[in-house]
Scaffold this motif. Structure first.
Motif, PDB file in Angstrom:
ATOM      1  N   LEU A 150       0.859  -1.177   0.000  1.00 54.36           N
ATOM      2  CA  LEU A 150       0.000   0.000   0.000  1.00 54.36           C
ATOM      3  C   LEU A 150       0.900   1.234   0.000  1.00 54.36           C
ATOM      4  O   LEU A 150       1.743   1.389   0.874  1.00 54.36           O
ATOM      5  N   ASP A 151       0.721   2.058  -0.974  1.00 54.36           N
ATOM      6  CA  ASP A 151       1.458   3.331  -1.012  1.00 54.36           C
ATOM      7  C   ASP A 151       0.410   4.410  -1.203  1.00 54.36           C
ATOM      8  O   ASP A 151       0.001   4.704  -2.327  1.00 54.36           O
ATOM      9  N   THR A 152      -0.045   4.945  -0.143  1.00 51.10           N
ATOM     10  CA  THR A 152      -1.152   5.889  -0.226  1.00 51.10           C
ATOM     11  C   THR A 152      -0.941   7.022   0.768  1.00 51.10           C
ATOM     12  O   THR A 152      -0.150   6.920   1.703  1.00 51.10           O
ATOM     13  N   THR A 153      -1.660   8.064   0.559  1.00 44.96           N
ATOM     14  CA  THR A 153      -1.617   9.217   1.456  1.00 44.96           C
ATOM     15  C   THR A 153      -2.902   9.246   2.253  1.00 44.96           C
ATOM     16  O   THR A 153      -3.990   9.146   1.694  1.00 44.96           O
ATOM     17  N   ILE A 154      -2.755   9.363   3.549  1.00 44.62           N
ATOM     18  CA  ILE A 154      -3.914   9.423   4.434  1.00 44.62           C
ATOM     19  C   ILE A 154      -3.900  10.780   5.119  1.00 44.62           C
ATOM     20  O   ILE A 154      -2.907  11.156   5.735  1.00 44.62           O
ATOM     21  N   LYS A 190      -8.776   4.956   9.926  1.00 41.48           N
ATOM     22  CA  LYS A 190      -8.451   4.781   8.505  1.00 41.48           C
ATOM     23  C   LYS A 190      -7.490   3.618   8.293  1.00 41.48           C
ATOM     24  O   LYS A 190      -7.569   2.914   7.289  1.00 41.48           O
ATOM     25  N   PHE A 194      -7.901  -0.703   6.206  1.00 37.42           N
ATOM     26  CA  PHE A 194      -7.048  -1.393   5.239  1.00 37.42           C
ATOM     27  C   PHE A 194      -6.933  -2.884   5.521  1.00 37.42           C
ATOM     28  O   PHE A 194      -6.299  -3.617   4.764  1.00 37.42           O
TER      29      PHE A 194
END
Length: 142
Positions: free
Chosen positions: A16-20, A31, A35
């Motif tokens: 997972l490479d995401t911005t939260i 959040k 996942f």
């Protein structure tokens, strides 16, 4: 147990490479739970934290703060203007001194030329007088 009928144990890898974006730690936890990460998951979090302290001040305190800042800026601008005007005065004084020296030198040069011209006129006049005297003597002898 028959080895042909069993499947080897496989591991599932999910990257997972995401911005939260979260406004609180509780919101961040909620959040992350979404996942479906297990306890065996390696989680690396890079965080950019922005914090703002908010305090309630009265209108009078706000106006006083604004006036203080304005007063400081005004004093700073006045000091800068005074320094600028002092430098202009110094440069004006230097220019006036240079101009005065130039005019003195020019006057001296004009006086030297006038003296030279007067001497030339006197010499010319004396030469003319001598020539006239010689001609009259020469004409008088004839």
């Amino acid at each position: 147990m028959d080895k042909k009928n069993t499947y080897p144990r496989t591991t599932r890898h999910t990257l997972l490479d995401t911005t939260i974006n979260a406004n609180s730690v509780q919101e961040l936890n909620e959040k992350l739970v979404a996942f479906d990460l297990t306890d065996e998951a390696d989680v690396t979090i890079k965080a950019h934290i922005y914090g703002i302290n908010r305090e309630v001040i009265t209108e009078a305190e706000y106006q006083k703060d604004c006036e203080d800042a304005s007063r400081q800026n005004t004093i700073r601008l006045l000091r800068r203007q005074v320094r600028h005007l002092k430098s202009l005065l110094k440069s004006k004084d230097r220019a006036m001194f240079a101009q005065e020296e130039f005019y003195k030198c020019m006057l001296d040069e004009c006086q030297k030329r006038e003296d030279a011209a007067n001497r030339n006129i006197e010499e010319w006049f004396s030469n003319m007088v001598k020539k006239t005297v010689e001609k009259t003597k020469h004409n008088g002898n004839n």
